[in-house]
Scaffold this active site. Sequence first.
Site, PDB file in Angstrom:
ATOM      1  N   HIS A 129       0.829  -1.207   0.000  1.00  0.00           N
ATOM      2  CA  HIS A 129       0.000   0.000   0.000  1.00  0.00           C
ATOM      3  C   HIS A 129       0.866   1.262   0.000  1.00  0.00           C
ATOM      4  CE1 HIS A 129      -3.648   2.365   0.984  1.00  0.00           C
ATOM      5  NE2 HIS A 129      -2.795   3.127   1.652  1.00  0.00           N
ATOM      6  N   GLU A 130       1.806   1.326   0.923  1.00  0.00           N
ATOM      7  CA  GLU A 130       2.628   2.523   1.039  1.00  0.00           C
ATOM      8  C   GLU A 130       3.577   2.670  -0.149  1.00  0.00           C
ATOM      9  OE1 GLU A 130       1.863   4.705   3.081  1.00  0.00           O
ATOM     10  OE2 GLU A 130       0.531   3.493   4.337  1.00  0.00           O
TER      11      GLU A 130
ATOM     12  N   HIS B 251       1.883   4.619  -2.879  1.00  0.00           N
ATOM     13  CA  HIS B 251       2.005   6.065  -2.674  1.00  0.00           C
ATOM     14  C   HIS B 251       3.407   6.547  -3.037  1.00  0.00           C
ATOM     15  CE1 HIS B 251      -1.880   6.313  -0.829  1.00  0.00           C
ATOM     16  NE2 HIS B 251      -1.546   5.668   0.275  1.00  0.00           N
TER      17      HIS B 251
END
Length: 371
Positions: free
Chosen positions: A23-24, A27
């Site tokens: 997920h990170e 980003h």
Amino acid sequence: MLATIIQYLIPFLLILSVVVFVHEFGHYWVARRNGVRIETFSIGFGPELFGRNDRHGTRWKFSAIPLGGYVKMLGDADAASATVDLGHAKDPDSFPAKPVLQRMAIVVAGPLANFLFAIVALALLFATVGRPFTPPDVGAVQEGSPAAAAGLLPGDRITAVDGAPIQSFEDLQAIVRDSAARPLRFTIDRQGETVELTVTPAASEIEDRFGNRHRVGLIGVSRAGIEYRRSNPVMALFEATAETGRMIGGTLHALGQMVIGSRGTQELGGPLRIAQMSGQIAQDGFIPALWFTAVLSINLGLINLFPIPMLDGGHLLLYGIEAVRGRPLTERSQEIAFRFGLAMVLSLMVFATWNDLVHLKVVEFFANLIS
């Protein structure tokens, strides 16, 4: 005690760390592509345990509280990107200085990375191990069951329910489970002859392997057998994408049922429940653990898209409003929105943790001590 920690905590932390990293990294990757300087990439919150700096000046680290993670970009005053560091807000390499569409792309990249990871993981499973497939054939009919009363026989192939085509036994289960006490019209292939029957699933409460209780419809038939069908890599990707879409749809459907009250909220679980499930599934081997990681990745991506300030979906909502208005909301309005979002997230975490404590019978244990 040590055995319990190894059995549950370690698989939980490994699986959660993989999902959070994916997920990170979504980003991070899109932010870097848009010229944003990344100050910190952290798995976990709180004090740093260990880490290192890369050549771009990003601090990659593991932190003491391993229940999430964050990417802190230049211009963020905090890990949640809820407030702006005014000292760097005008820096061309900062996140707040980027056009609103670039900021939206960076925010949505986290959930999209979770979905892409799930698709790749499922495609790998479908291409190597194969996809579980159960033909919609009746293996056995329980005596006195709704299926027996309606006239279903072993060997019948169920081709449609209320006109909807049935491709597998799982398709049949999905319809029957949500149709307790509601008559269903079955189309049967019985040795080449088409037969129409009406079956009314009986309402029943069942407990799954994790101790969750569900009210479902049952008709009293068992499957004839299960097989694994391997797909070529291209078809595996298509099938994995479709499976990811079905999981997203199923989760949204279940949440909708909870909202209208037709499904109990006790199924909502928090970190304790996930830890329990991780430990149990890890004992079954790598393949079930990979499947569970893909499912958890989908759920994390989906939850983060909910339009709640503090979550990615909340940021997208605020940036969408900014794009329409041509200017951002006032600082006061954003502060109120993020406080409201924080209250919602914390309330949900408390509620889910309470469900976990009830599910694991911790509440019952202490209640018995007092009584």
